[in-house]
Write a protein that holds these residues in place. Structure first.
Motif, PDB file in Angstrom:
ATOM      1  N   MET A  39       0.844  -1.181   0.000  1.00 19.52           N
ATOM      2  CA  MET A  39       0.000   0.000   0.000  1.00 19.52           C
ATOM      3  C   MET A  39       0.888   1.242   0.000  1.00 19.52           C
ATOM      4  N   ALA A  40       0.536   2.202  -0.845  1.00 14.40           N
ATOM      5  CA  ALA A  40       1.344   3.414  -0.955  1.00 14.40           C
ATOM      6  C   ALA A  40       1.380   4.153   0.384  1.00 14.40           C
ATOM      7  N   GLY A  41       2.504   4.797   0.643  1.00 18.80           N
ATOM      8  CA  GLY A  41       2.602   5.650   1.820  1.00 18.80           C
ATOM      9  C   GLY A  41       3.027   4.910   3.063  1.00 18.80           C
ATOM     10  N   GLU A  42       2.351   3.824   3.384  1.00 17.67           N
ATOM     11  CA  GLU A  42       2.686   3.076   4.593  1.00 17.67           C
ATOM     12  C   GLU A  42       3.998   2.322   4.370  1.00 17.67           C
ATOM     13  N   ALA A  43       4.776   2.168   5.420  1.00 17.49           N
ATOM     14  CA  ALA A  43       6.007   1.406   5.307  1.00 17.49           C
ATOM     15  C   ALA A  43       5.694  -0.069   5.509  1.00 17.49           C
ATOM     16  N   ARG A  67      -4.021  -1.322   6.803  1.00 17.66           N
ATOM     17  CA  ARG A  67      -3.495  -0.643   7.988  1.00 17.66           C
ATOM     18  C   ARG A  67      -3.676  -1.483   9.247  1.00 17.66           C
ATOM     19  N   ASP A 122      11.093  -6.401   3.619  1.00 20.95           N
ATOM     20  CA  ASP A 122      10.318  -5.724   4.667  1.00 20.95           C
ATOM     21  C   ASP A 122       9.423  -6.715   5.407  1.00 20.95           C
ATOM     22  N   PRO A 224      -1.195   5.133  -8.800  1.00 20.84           N
ATOM     23  CA  PRO A 224      -1.953   6.100  -7.992  1.00 20.84           C
ATOM     24  C   PRO A 224      -3.395   6.257  -8.487  1.00 20.84           C
ATOM     25  N   ASP A 227      -5.348   3.467  -7.098  1.00 18.61           N
ATOM     26  CA  ASP A 227      -5.562   3.711  -5.664  1.00 18.61           C
ATOM     27  C   ASP A 227      -6.726   4.665  -5.447  1.00 18.61           C
ATOM     28  N   ASN A 228      -6.676   5.800  -6.172  1.00 20.40           N
ATOM     29  CA  ASN A 228      -7.658   6.853  -5.908  1.00 20.40           C
ATOM     30  C   ASN A 228      -9.035   6.508  -6.460  1.00 20.40           C
ATOM     31  N   LEU A 231      -9.326   1.575  -5.469  1.00 20.91           N
ATOM     32  CA  LEU A 231      -8.952   0.889  -4.235  1.00 20.91           C
ATOM     33  C   LEU A 231      -9.458   1.618  -2.988  1.00 20.91           C
ATOM     34  N   ALA A 232      -9.232   2.940  -2.940  1.00 22.70           N
ATOM     35  CA  ALA A 232      -9.631   3.677  -1.740  1.00 22.70           C
ATOM     36  C   ALA A 232     -11.139   3.547  -1.464  1.00 22.70           C
ATOM     37  N   TRP A 497       3.152  -2.919  14.140  1.00 25.77           N
ATOM     38  CA  TRP A 497       3.119  -3.077  12.693  1.00 25.77           C
ATOM     39  C   TRP A 497       1.682  -2.837  12.294  1.00 25.77           C
TER      40      TRP A 497
END
Lengths: 501, 381
Positions: A39-43, A67, A122, A224, A227-228, A231-232, A497
């Motif tokens: 997922m974008a943004g989250e590590a 998340r 990761d 993106p 996502d926008n 997905l979102a 996490w």
């Protein structure tokens, strides 16, 4: 220079150009393909993974709310089970006796690109310190999976290994495209050059490859726009259904998310298997088998370490561990490059055009030359002079090996003299002539013979590093710094996490 | 007689609203300082994304709502309650002894948010602090300006500058993680580039009041999420090299006025946006012609940060420029610009100039080796 020229030719003709004769990487008969999405943004937030050992046998795992901590661990456990079942299937058939025995085969995980390896790294980092008991218990397989992933990611840094590979790297090692290294890391762009879809020109296929509506990115990041636009809202619907607790709505929302993600990942899945069958059509280089044996040995030794309940890998190497790793990686790279040039005339020619190897015709040979060694033994040390067109940049004293001579042949450069447009290189043959006082027949190059030489990466003793309790003070952590000696950090199992629900 | 530079830049931009320098254009400045097209578009404040799209090469730099939300949430959390979390990290992680902290938000000046007012207010407050007459320690959203190619560029960092032991430090808040003490080098680099611009801008501001560069540290503080959590951690990043590199690039940057002087009279990148349907009324071919008048320096790396990159790549492809293949190939074929030239020399069909003779010999040799292997004829004698 040769490979640069290959790229230029590809650019002119809009067709890929071979830059090797062989495939220098082992391709397992049953590789496990994993396409991780994050997922974008989250590590290190897994979104999904498609995984399987055959084109028609895949499993799609989706984290509906990336998340959420619990959902992440459910995902890790499911993927972990699939991967561990695959790895365990290679921990059965052992050859040889006692300590030197090893498994006869090793796993091979293929991901689309380097980003895929990072995503697995990761995931491995997030799983390996977990505990299957205590207040933050996770399923048994999670820490085991994390440790194995970390092991595989570590091996992938070492040149010539084959247990975890990005397919883009395997493809671009063999095929030169008319685009940059950066664009070669996009699986769809690379495949557009190598095998454009039926009825499409390379140009059209390239345009499609960069259009996320036609070729969704091969991950780990999703586009993106996707996502926008899709997905979102779908995640929001899932969250809403989750909050309201209606099982039917929840199932619908979950199914919708799965379908969405499946549509994004399927084109890459198909492309991975097309790439694999293309790679299969390239003959494997002779020395690949020997390197693979080293993979089997390292796989066995890690497997034994796990069986003995070994610790998870540290967060960061100690000073000595880092020095050992660096030495190992450098060594492996030098060996691999020499192997490739030895096996592959294209790679050899590339190095010749850069002056790092040479080939020519023997002009003169002094097969009877003898020298006295320091131990007062008389040994044959024939001189051979070659004339070459290559721009030789090797200096006197360089140790050489030759793919054109019988195994074991060794030589050292005695002198290099430019002669007009050509160069005369005199080498002293130092090995591979047998044990008698006269060289065995065929072991000393004869006038008129064509042959090639390249630098010998050589045998070097494994460097000796101090024991960990003898780390020099210059490399010890200071009193204020965290204690890197403890392999398993105390609070690791509780590490955050994602978010609590 | 030519119009003054500002007027010409305004003419280049045309009717569109002026766009300030941002993180991406600053990164481009460092990565590709010699690109005339980029320099002109940035200096004139043109909307590169809109121009690229109208020219037929929409830029792919959409931002995922997830990344956007996370970045904002992280920054807000760090700055919440007068930067409470930030102070905790500075004290605990970096072991700074921050005495009494006074927090000043320079975002808005009595309701007047214009760039000039904010810049003046920033200057006033920071100068007082530097001279020891003010009482601020943390300064949020300062408005700085930087001279780029002889033009003033406003920088609106979403950063905090703090002052300790008589020096200012620039803090960059980023949402990429620092995992086990390590972060992605490329992301650290681009964050540092931004911070460097702020260091230079802040030094320039203080210099006007006769305060030396040592008043601003060239060690920047990076604040980012720790490992896989949402909690912040911090690290010092030594930006000395990058500050001096960027300073040098800014100084060497061809003056915008010199670039502008070379442009044909009347050149504009104006899209002539329709006020009602927000669509460009200017014919795309006309825009393409205008863009073609300006030289561009394409590198594959541009695809990562410049909105014009896809347009420039298409242009480089059409010219058969070796720029398309990237630095690895370019460096090996130093002095050769196009595919036609490289292959012409390799096949012995072109006569090399004196400068090219070594490269031509190497190319012919490589072509001969390839021909031997592929069994082709025509690899030159």
């Amino acid at each position: 220079m040769l490979s640069a020229l290959a790229h230029v030719e590809a650019m002119e003709t809009l067709e890929v150009v071979h830059q090797t004769e062989f495939r220098h990487r082992r391709l397992s008969g049953r590789p496990l393909v994993i396409i991780p999405l994050t997922m974008a943004g989250e590590a290190g937030a897994p979104l999904a993974a498609m995984v399987g050992t055959a084109k028609r046998d895949m499993t799609l795992l989706v984290v509906p709310q990336p998340r959420n901590r619990d959902q992440r661990f459910t995902f890790a456990a499911e993927l972990g089970q699939i991967v561990m079942r695959y790895i365990d299937s290679y921990r059965q058939d052992r050859r040889g006796d006692g300590e030197r025995s090893h498994y006869s085969d090793a796993p091979q995980i293929l991901v689309p690109n380097h980003g895929g390896i990072k995503a697995l790294a990761d995931l491995g980092r997030m799983c390996r310190f977990r505990s299957a008991s205590g207040p933050y218990a996770v399923p048994d397989v999670v820490p085991e999976f994390g440790m194995w992933l970390t092991f595989l990611v570590d091996t992938s840094e070492q040149a010539g290994t084959s247990m975890l590979m990005p397919v883009t790297a395997m493809l671009s090692e063999h095929w030169a495209t008319g685009q940059s290294t950066l664009e070669d890391q996009n699986l769809a762009s690379l495949m557009a050059w190598i095998a454009p879809p039926d009825g499409l020109s390379v140009e059209q296929a390239l345009a499609d490859a960069e259009n996320p509506d036609i070729c969704p990115p091969a991950g780990p990041a999703t586009s993106p726009e996707f996502d926008n636009r899709h997905l979102a809202p779908a995640i929001q619907r899932f969250d809403a259904a989750h909050t309201l607790g209606d099982p039917h709505d929840l199932a619908t929302a979950q199914a919708e998310l799965r379908d969405l993600v499946a549509e994004q990942v399927k084109p890459t899945w198909r492309m991975m298997w097309t790439a694999i069958s293309l790679l299969r059509s390239v003959p494997e280089a002779p020395r690949t088998a020997k390197r693979f044996e080293r993979d089997c040995v390292s796989f066995t030794s890690y497997s034994d370490y796990r069986d003995a309940g070994g610790f998870p890998q540290r967060k960061r190497d100690t000073a000595i561990g880092a020095a050992q790793r660096l030495s190992r990686l450098e060594r492996a790279l030098a060996d691999f490059e020499a192997d490739m040039a030895f096996d592959d005339p294209f790679v050899l020619a590339d190095r010749r055009s850069a002056g790092e190897a040479f080939a020519g015709t023997v002009e003169e040979s002094v097969p009877g030359r003898m020298v006295t060694t320091a131990k007062n033994r008389r040994v044959p040390r024939p001189y051979v002079t070659l004339r070459t067109d290559d721009p030789v940049r090797l200096a006197a004293g360089t140790k050489l090996i030759s793919p054109s001579m019988p195994a074991g042949h060794k030589a050292v450069i005695a002198s290099v003299h430019p002669d007009g447009d050509t160069t005369l290189v005199t080498v002293e043959v130092t090995g591979g002539m047998g044990r008698s006082r006269t060289p065995n027949p065929g072991t000393v190059p004869e006038p008129g013979q064509r042959l090639a030489y390249l630098p010998d990466p050589g045998w070097r003793p494994t460097p000796v590093f101090p024991a960990s309790d003898h780390t020099p003070w210059t490399h010890s952590p200071g009193p204020d710094e965290p204690d890197t000696d403890s392999a398993v950090p105390e609070d690791a199992a509780a590490e955050e996490w994602g978010h609590e629900d | 007689m030519k119009a003054p530079v500002d007027d010409r830049l305004a003419a280049l931009r045309g009717s569109a609203k002026r766009r300030p320098y941002n993180a991406r254009s600053l990164a481009a400045l460092e990565n590709n300082p010699r690109c005339t097209l980029r320099a002109l578009l940035d200096a004139s404040g043109s909307d590169k994304a809109a121009i690229a799209e109208h020219a037929g090469y929409p830029s792919p730099f959409g931002q995922s709502a997830f990344a956007f939300a996370r970045g904002n949430a992280f920054e807000a959390m760090v700055k919440d309650n007068g930067c409470a979390e930030l102070l905790r990290v500075l004290r605990e992680t970096l072991k700074l002894t921050l005495p009494e902290v006074a927090y000043l938000d320079l975002n808005d000046v009595g309701g007047d948010g214009s760039n000039e007012t904010r810049r003046d207010r920033t200057a006033e407050v920071l100068l007082q602090a530097a001279q020891g007459t003010g009482d601020g320690t943390l300064f949020d959203h300062p408005m700085l300006y930087l001279e780029v190619g002889g033009q003033e560029a406003f920088l609106e960092p979403d950063l905090v500058a703090f002052r300790i032991d008589g020096r200012f430090y620039i803090v960059e808040i980023k949402s990429f993680p620092i995992i086990d003490g390590q972060a992605d080098p490329a992301q650290v680099r681009s964050a540092t580039t931004q911070a460097c611009a702020y260091v230079i801008a802040l030094r320039a501001l203080l210099e006007e009041a006769g305060i030396g560069p040592e008043a601003v540290s060239d060690t920047v503080v990076l604040v980012a999420p720790k490992d896989f959590t949402n909690r912040p951690t911090a690290a010092f990043v030594d930006a000395r090299k990058q500050v001096s590199a960027l300073t040098r690039q800014l100084a060497r940057l061809e003056r915008i006025s010199d670039l502008v002087d070379l442009l044909p009279e009347g050149l504009t990148f104006d899209l002539d946006i329709d006020k009602d349907d927000k669509r460009p009324r200017r014919p795309a071919e006309e825009l393409a012609e205008a863009l073609e008048q300006v030289p561009a320096t394409y590198r594959p790396d541009c695809l990562n940060h410049c909105e014009m990159a896809y347009y420039c790549r298409a242009r480089a492809r059409a010219e058969a420029s070796l720029d398309v293949l990237g630095p690895a190939v370019r460096e090996q074929l130093g002095g050769i610009d196009t595919v036609t030239m490289a292959l012409g020399l390799a096949r012995g069909q072109l006569t090399p100039t004196a400068d090219q003779s070594d490269m031509a010999a190497a190319l012919r040799h490589a072509a001969r080796l390839r021909a031997e292997l592929t069994g082709e004829v025509g690899g030159a004698a």
